[in-house]
Design a protein around this motif. Sequence first.
Motif, short mmCIF file in Angstrom:
data_model
loop_
_atom_site.label_atom_id
_atom_site.label_comp_id
_atom_site.label_asym_id
_atom_site.label_seq_id
_atom_site.Cartn_x
_atom_site.Cartn_y
_atom_site.Cartn_z
N ALA A 120 0.76 -1.22 0.09
CA ALA A 120 0.00 -0.06 0.03
C ALA A 120 0.73 1.23 0.07
N SER A 121 0.31 2.38 -0.56
CA SER A 121 1.31 3.65 -0.59
C SER A 121 1.17 4.39 0.54
N GLY A 122 0.44 4.07 1.85
CA GLY A 122 0.30 4.69 2.94
C GLY A 122 -0.65 5.58 2.99
N ALA A 123 -0.16 6.92 3.39
CA ALA A 123 -1.18 8.17 3.51
C ALA A 123 -2.47 8.27 2.76
N ASP A 124 -2.07 7.94 1.36
CA ASP A 124 -2.94 8.46 0.43
C ASP A 124 -3.68 7.19 -0.07
N TYR A 125 -3.47 6.15 0.83
CA TYR A 125 -4.59 5.07 0.44
C TYR A 125 -5.80 4.81 1.35
N GLU A 126 -6.81 5.01 0.72
CA GLU A 126 -8.01 4.96 1.58
C GLU A 126 -8.44 3.62 2.09
N THR A 127 -8.75 3.50 3.55
CA THR A 127 -8.65 2.33 3.90
C THR A 127 -10.15 2.01 4.65
N ASP A 128 -10.75 1.00 4.23
CA ASP A 128 -12.29 0.64 5.00
C ASP A 128 -11.90 -0.25 6.08
N THR A 129 -10.97 -1.26 6.08
CA THR A 129 -10.64 -1.98 7.00
C THR A 129 -9.34 -2.35 6.97
N SER A 130 -8.88 -2.37 8.60
CA SER A 130 -7.40 -2.60 8.72
C SER A 130 -7.28 -3.99 9.61
N LEU A 131 -6.24 -4.71 9.33
CA LEU A 131 -5.85 -5.85 10.22
C LEU A 131 -4.32 -5.62 10.55
N VAL A 132 -4.22 -6.28 11.73
CA VAL A 132 -2.83 -6.66 11.92
C VAL A 132 -2.70 -8.17 12.19
N CYS A 133 -1.89 -8.69 11.27
CA CYS A 133 -1.71 -10.11 11.31
C CYS A 133 -0.39 -10.84 11.57
N GLY A 134 -0.21 -11.79 11.92
CA GLY A 134 0.95 -12.36 12.57
C GLY A 134 0.97 -14.01 12.77
N PHE A 135 1.88 -14.53 13.34
CA PHE A 135 1.99 -16.14 13.72
C PHE A 135 2.30 -16.39 14.84
N VAL A 136 2.03 -17.50 15.46
CA VAL A 136 2.55 -17.75 16.54
C VAL A 136 3.09 -19.32 16.24
N GLY A 137 4.21 -19.58 16.77
CA GLY A 137 4.86 -20.84 16.56
C GLY A 137 4.97 -21.81 17.79
N CYS A 138 5.09 -22.84 17.34
CA CYS A 138 5.57 -23.97 18.62
C CYS A 138 5.99 -25.23 17.97
N ASP A 139 6.56 -26.22 18.85
CA ASP A 139 6.84 -27.39 18.38
C ASP A 139 5.72 -28.35 18.26
N LYS A 140 5.80 -29.07 17.30
CA LYS A 140 4.58 -30.21 17.22
C LYS A 140 5.37 -31.40 17.33
#
Length: 342
Positions: free
Chosen positions: A134-154
């Motif tokens: 995304a281009s930042g400030a000039d990008y009109e946003t309706d929805t925002s998410l912060v996404c990530g990952f949790v890891g562990c030993d299987k």
Amino acid sequence: MGHDTLSDVLRTVRLRSALFYDLSCAGKWLAEAPDSGDIAGAVMSDVDQVIPYHVVTAGECWVTLQGEQPLRLQRGDVVILPQGDPHVVSSAPGLRPEPNVNWYEEMKLHKRPFRLGRDGGAAGAPAFEACRPASGADYETDTSLVCGFVGCDKRPFNPLLATLPRLLHLPAAAGSAWGAQFAQLAATVSGSRRPGSEVLLERMSEMMFVDAVSRHIDSMPEQSTGWLAGLRDRFVGRALALMHENPTAAWSIDELSNQVGLSRSALHERFVELIAQPPMQYLTSWRMQLASRMLLDSQSSVLSIALRTGYESEAAFGRAFKRLVGMPPAAWRRKQGQLAAP
């Protein structure tokens, strides 16, 4: 206070998190996530199980797993996918991705954390454009998410993973302490990028995951089975706590039954019904998980690790380890070291 078996497992399977990114969306949009096993090398190469999550920091959206009804997410909601199932996050339910559009590929091109955006485009344009930063400030946003990952030993043994559902939902309206705080923090951090914010997100995401698991235990129906159901059972939970508190002890089904106040046959039957394996088999599996951590995290000899996990000889330990893992402990240690090497 009794032994906290859940915390014991979470520590031993090395719960940790990494790779945060923002998804900024406008108009008609969709983001398809593949099976986490297919992208594990790109996001957390040193773990067995990669667990994606999404935090809605503005607006609303829908998450859909194959075979399940779409779930509406609102601002402050957190959704976690413990089994790493492929899923779709979109502006409306029922949207389908275009072929050969994989926004996860952007992770290989941009330093973390980075921002992604998708727009439906002008009239006559394709419904879904290839994902782009995304281009930042000039990008009109309706929805925002912060996404990530949790890891562990299987592997060799993680009793928690198999008993978790495909999706854990922490609604903001339900008052989830860590979920609500994490959503608020994620919104702040995603905008400021202050020094140290990524580490803070990592620690908070781990707490959020533990909160989600704890809330799931509280909400499980009485007739539930599985390791988490065993934890809250009066007798099986006590047996689990005893074995986790002192895994090197010479436990037997007779000693456990005496300690928990239930007959040998009744404890065996109850344990198998909930945990799906006998107590002594569970103890062996847990000892191998402890041993695997020692093999990787220390320079201790195999004999020393055998003695520290309740075995009287290296040969007996080696046989038990090979039965569960598929190779002798020394060979497994070498292989894991090679996989972890840059």
